[in-house]
Design a protein around this motif. Structure first.
Motif, PDB file in Angstrom:
ATOM      1  N   ILE A 298      -4.232 -54.529  49.437  1.00  0.00           N
ATOM      2  CA  ILE A 298      -4.230 -54.040  48.490  1.00  0.00           C
ATOM      3  C   ILE A 298      -5.324 -53.433  47.522  1.00  0.00           C
ATOM      4  O   ILE A 298      -6.979 -54.129  48.214  1.00  0.00           O
ATOM      5  CB  ILE A 298      -3.444 -54.520  47.476  1.00  0.00           C
ATOM      6  N   TYR A 299      -5.307 -52.605  47.336  1.00  0.00           N
ATOM      7  CA  TYR A 299      -6.886 -51.790  47.059  1.00  0.00           C
ATOM      8  C   TYR A 299      -7.633 -51.752  45.851  1.00  0.00           C
ATOM      9  O   TYR A 299      -8.665 -51.582  46.173  1.00  0.00           O
ATOM     10  CB  TYR A 299      -6.099 -50.330  45.857  1.00  0.00           C
ATOM     11  N   PHE A 300      -7.456 -53.381  45.293  1.00  0.00           N
ATOM     12  CA  PHE A 300      -8.601 -54.450  44.591  1.00  0.00           C
ATOM     13  C   PHE A 300      -9.204 -55.198  44.960  1.00  0.00           C
ATOM     14  O   PHE A 300     -10.030 -55.717  45.177  1.00  0.00           O
ATOM     15  CB  PHE A 300      -7.679 -54.210  43.700  1.00  0.00           C
TER      16      PHE A 300
ATOM     17  N   SER B 183      -3.572 -38.682  43.790  1.00  0.00           N
ATOM     18  CA  SER B 183      -4.026 -39.656  42.907  1.00  0.00           C
ATOM     19  C   SER B 183      -4.480 -40.441  43.375  1.00  0.00           C
ATOM     20  O   SER B 183      -3.757 -40.706  44.743  1.00  0.00           O
ATOM     21  CB  SER B 183      -2.563 -39.997  41.423  1.00  0.00           C
ATOM     22  N   ILE B 184      -5.078 -41.768  43.464  1.00  0.00           N
ATOM     23  CA  ILE B 184      -6.088 -42.676  43.325  1.00  0.00           C
ATOM     24  C   ILE B 184      -6.167 -43.862  43.045  1.00  0.00           C
ATOM     25  O   ILE B 184      -6.011 -43.971  41.464  1.00  0.00           O
ATOM     26  CB  ILE B 184      -7.442 -42.386  43.955  1.00  0.00           C
ATOM     27  N   ASN B 185      -6.549 -45.307  43.544  1.00  0.00           N
ATOM     28  CA  ASN B 185      -6.736 -46.216  42.397  1.00  0.00           C
ATOM     29  C   ASN B 185      -8.096 -46.433  42.720  1.00  0.00           C
ATOM     30  O   ASN B 185      -8.631 -46.992  41.441  1.00  0.00           O
ATOM     31  CB  ASN B 185      -6.045 -47.298  43.088  1.00  0.00           C
ATOM     32  N   ASN B 186      -8.490 -46.014  43.801  1.00  0.00           N
ATOM     33  CA  ASN B 186      -9.912 -46.154  43.830  1.00  0.00           C
ATOM     34  C   ASN B 186     -10.332 -45.847  44.229  1.00  0.00           C
ATOM     35  O   ASN B 186      -9.688 -44.772  45.545  1.00  0.00           O
ATOM     36  CB  ASN B 186     -10.470 -48.030  43.785  1.00  0.00           C
ATOM     37  N   LEU B 187     -12.121 -45.346  44.543  1.00  0.00           N
ATOM     38  CA  LEU B 187     -12.842 -44.114  44.999  1.00  0.00           C
ATOM     39  C   LEU B 187     -14.133 -44.748  45.889  1.00  0.00           C
ATOM     40  O   LEU B 187     -14.644 -45.627  44.586  1.00  0.00           O
ATOM     41  CB  LEU B 187     -13.538 -42.658  45.034  1.00  0.00           C
TER      42      LEU B 187
ATOM     43  N   GLY C  87       0.555 -43.285  47.150  1.00  0.00           N
ATOM     44  CA  GLY C  87       0.895 -44.214  47.731  1.00  0.00           C
ATOM     45  C   GLY C  87       0.938 -45.037  48.737  1.00  0.00           C
ATOM     46  O   GLY C  87       1.492 -46.821  48.321  1.00  0.00           O
ATOM     47  N   SER C  88       0.584 -45.327  49.644  1.00  0.00           N
ATOM     48  CA  SER C  88      -0.697 -45.990  50.401  1.00  0.00           C
ATOM     49  C   SER C  88      -1.812 -46.759  50.038  1.00  0.00           C
ATOM     50  O   SER C  88      -2.445 -45.848  49.228  1.00  0.00           O
ATOM     51  CB  SER C  88      -1.013 -44.910  51.371  1.00  0.00           C
ATOM     52  N   GLU C  89      -1.866 -48.074  50.460  1.00  0.00           N
ATOM     53  CA  GLU C  89      -3.366 -48.466  50.081  1.00  0.00           C
ATOM     54  C   GLU C  89      -4.378 -48.586  50.717  1.00  0.00           C
ATOM     55  O   GLU C  89      -5.743 -49.154  51.073  1.00  0.00           O
ATOM     56  CB  GLU C  89      -2.687 -50.232  50.058  1.00  0.00           C
ATOM     57  N   LYS C  90      -3.810 -47.902  52.205  1.00  0.00           N
ATOM     58  CA  LYS C  90      -4.704 -47.898  53.074  1.00  0.00           C
ATOM     59  C   LYS C  90      -5.915 -46.858  52.800  1.00  0.00           C
ATOM     60  O   LYS C  90      -6.106 -46.134  51.866  1.00  0.00           O
ATOM     61  CB  LYS C  90      -4.487 -46.764  54.621  1.00  0.00           C
TER      62      LYS C  90
END
Lengths: 115, 112
Positions: A98-100, B28-32, B96-99
């Motif tokens: 997961i992202y974090f 949209s993203i969670n992080n970069l 929505g994908s974590e990859k």
């Protein structure tokens, strides 16, 4: 100690052959990945395993079969190699999927040349 | 395509100058994250910026993120010949994908 190690570094083979690439990580990570980098340096994910379970399976020919005997190892077997499979294949690992937790640690790559 | 785009594709500067690379993405993203790849080597993680952060520093690196424009920039100050490498941005959470989805990279050459 190398954190993510993959072997071999170079692989030259004929069309139609079957070959395997091995990857091991000693970081205690749960998640491992295979990426393909083409001649234009474009890096694309192929597969990902989390604790030995397949979680990402991109549109990859079924000639490519990953295997994860345990969470520290992820191998890639390729059947009936084709010219278009020539590329650099990278193994990577991260703490989690997961992202974090997905900062990735890469191996040095395996340069596959299909003649 | 979710793939990010780096700009410029190639950049050549003199040692001591600053280098700026840009990255744009589509959703949209969670992080970069930014990675460096030296010739013939694997990628090395440089810095991660979360979607709720606007700027982050690490040594000579400065990363900015503008989620309204869906873009990020990587600034390397006082560049050195050893900074010569390809630099990739990678986004997490698109669609929505974590990859991680990697951009095409910027090839930076720092001339001594």
């Amino acid at each position: 100690d190398t954190a993510v190690s993959q072997t071999p570094k170079y692989l030259v083979t004929q069309m139609g052959n079957d070959k395997s690439i091995k990857c091991e990580q000693n970081l205690g990570h749960d998640t491992m990945y295979w990426y393909k980098q083409d001649s234009k340096k474009f890096l694309k994910i192929m597969f990902s395993y989390n604790n030995k379970e397949l979680i990402i399976n991109e549109t990859v020919p079924n000639r490519f079969s990953p295997k994860s005997p345990d969470k520290a190892h992820l191998n890639l077997h390729i059947n009936s190699l084709e010219l278009g499979d020539s590329a650099v294949y990278f193994c990577a690992s991260s703490q989690g999927p997961i992202y974090f937790k997905n900062i990735q640690y890469f191996g040095a790559g395996t340069r596959l040349s299909v003649l | 395509s979710q793939q990010g785009e780096e700009d410029p594709q190639a950049l050549s500067i003199q040692e001591g100058e600053n280098a700026t690379m840009n990255c744009s993405y589509k959703t949209s993203i969670n992080n970069l994250q930014w990675y460096r790849q030296n010739s013939g080597r694997g990628l090395v993680h440089l810095i991660l910026i979360r979607s709720n952060e606007r700027e982050k520093h690490s040594g000579r690196l400065r990363v900015t993120l503008d989620t309204s424009k869906k873009s990020s920039s990587l600034l390397i100050t006082a560049s050195r010949a050893a900074d010569t490498a390809s630099y990739f941005c990678a986004t997490s959470g698109q669609g929505g994908s974590e990859k991680l989805v990697f951009g095409k990279g910027t090839k930076l050459t720092v001339n001594p």
